[in-house]
Design an enzyme around this catalytic site. Sequence first.
Site, PDB file in Angstrom:
ATOM      1  N   SER A 213       0.828  -1.202   0.000  1.00  0.00           N
ATOM      2  CA  SER A 213       0.000   0.000   0.000  1.00  0.00           C
ATOM      3  C   SER A 213       0.872   1.266   0.000  1.00  0.00           C
ATOM      4  O   SER A 213       1.659   1.473  -0.913  1.00  0.00           O
ATOM      5  CB  SER A 213      -0.974  -0.030   1.178  1.00  0.00           C
ATOM      6  OG  SER A 213      -1.994   0.921   1.030  1.00  0.00           O
ATOM      7  N   ASP A 421      -7.787  -6.098  -6.066  1.00  0.00           N
ATOM      8  CA  ASP A 421      -7.676  -4.820  -5.366  1.00  0.00           C
ATOM      9  C   ASP A 421      -8.109  -3.684  -6.282  1.00  0.00           C
ATOM     10  O   ASP A 421      -7.720  -3.636  -7.446  1.00  0.00           O
ATOM     11  CB  ASP A 421      -6.224  -4.609  -4.916  1.00  0.00           C
ATOM     12  CG  ASP A 421      -6.049  -3.346  -4.081  1.00  0.00           C
ATOM     13  OD1 ASP A 421      -7.039  -2.884  -3.493  1.00  0.00           O
ATOM     14  OD2 ASP A 421      -4.915  -2.847  -4.006  1.00  0.00           O
ATOM     15  N   HIS A 478      -6.024  -6.509  -1.843  1.00  0.00           N
ATOM     16  CA  HIS A 478      -4.966  -5.592  -1.418  1.00  0.00           C
ATOM     17  C   HIS A 478      -3.961  -6.282  -0.495  1.00  0.00           C
ATOM     18  O   HIS A 478      -2.783  -5.966  -0.504  1.00  0.00           O
ATOM     19  CB  HIS A 478      -5.625  -4.416  -0.696  1.00  0.00           C
ATOM     20  CG  HIS A 478      -4.734  -3.254  -0.425  1.00  0.00           C
ATOM     21  ND1 HIS A 478      -4.229  -2.450  -1.424  1.00  0.00           N
ATOM     22  CD2 HIS A 478      -4.257  -2.736   0.740  1.00  0.00           C
ATOM     23  CE1 HIS A 478      -3.485  -1.491  -0.887  1.00  0.00           C
ATOM     24  NE2 HIS A 478      -3.489  -1.655   0.426  1.00  0.00           N
TER      25      HIS A 478
END
Length: 501
Positions: A213, A421, A478
């Site tokens: 991220s 994601d 994710h």
Amino acid sequence: MSFERPPPRLPPNPYYDTPPTSSETQYVPLTPVNASTSQANSEFFTPLETLSNVKDLEFSVLGHPFFPRHSVRIKKSNFCDPTVNAYTGYIDIQARHLFFYFFESRNDPDTDDVIFWTNGGPGCSSSMGLFMELGPCRVLDESGPKFHPESWNTNANIFFIDQPIGVGFSYAEYGETVSTTEEAAQDIAAFVAIFFEHFTKFRGRSFHMAGESYAGRYLPLFASAIYDQNAALNAAGMTPINLTSVMIGNGFTEGVIMLPSYYDMACTPASLEPILDISTCVAMKNVIPRCEKWINEACVDQYDSINCLAASSFCAHMFYDSFFVSGMNPYDISTPCNGSFLTSSCYPATLSIADFLSQSDVRAQLGVDSAVPVDFSSCNDDVSTAFGITQDLLRASTSKFYVSALLERGVRVLLYVGSYDWSCNWVGIERWSKALEWSGQDAFISQALRDWTIDGKRVGATRSAKGLTFATVEGAGHLVPYNKPKESLMLVQRWIAGMEL
């Protein structure tokens, strides 16, 4: 609440420039002003030598004359995985204190590589990566930690860091904060050097930096700080860090090029059938040219903090608000948001982890300082806000230049991404990886995407050339190691072994 008195403030480290006075100033290591003095200081240094010398009832304190403003507190912590030694502690930078976990390899800690892991946010604790994704135990419900067979310490020693200050068990006295990636990078570089100098068996060991991220912003700068610091370590008679690779999972590294991909993931069958209604998709499609032009002019071509913020706010509203109305999980578009996005980020396991790390006996075992708030929080909104004020996020597009520089210096880079994601999706990451300007760009672009497999079964698609690898993991969101633990472990094992996927 009582606070320990911070260590006395020492003179500025001669090996670093003064801290930045604005968000655009780079805080970078310098060559020692007097290499002979540095060598002499190193001669008075006595390493702890081995982790077996670390205490288990109290902290052992590590320091080094090369880093007069930094020290490390470390203790043995018998928890989570009975098959390996585990350690916890703090990186102390005067009044700032970063918490870390360290687990030895299940295979051969005396020879296996070392991995550094950080979660993103900005402002989210790496305990999420540890206890939910790739650590040696998982805490996914109220029953507590369970042994995790597909942990990344299967064949590697691994760190998990709560950074920057204010995240997880990290804390500071007197209101000190860190609000830019550049500043955070120097603390990480110093910690890694001190650790490797004290525990001599790790010197020269292959070192890999990993995260997900917002770590797509962090890691290129963290790794560059470590690489650049090596020249000063050499001059001081110390062992440079053998920085081998960077592994970025679903990373936010290049926001402008990624922008149209939010439409692609929600409104075309890029991974699954379109999830947004036609009218919403048309509105998103219409705004893409305006957003690309505005953000490029205000944030990239000539950085204008006010105009850049306005452009980003407008475009975020158009894309993010439109998606959140759908009720789907932005981190996994194959499922609705489970619970509240604001309180659990659509993953109730984060609440179980927070409850576990709020227990007084767990905190005592880990050596959590009494200055840390009693109720654990997986993400700190104040830290996120502080990074927002400095517009660290808006300058994230400069991170790609650090990726290029690392590749040019022989540091391999892996960009892996879960196919489901939306927030940091494979379409946008593939686009910026192909647009990345470096000497291997033509060779990288010329490679067609090919399948990579495990036991003859397709796992995802990959492209690789000259040290840069892009890879998708099918069916993951994710949090790739959470959704696909076996596949993510195999990915990492092949990567650190230098094998093709």
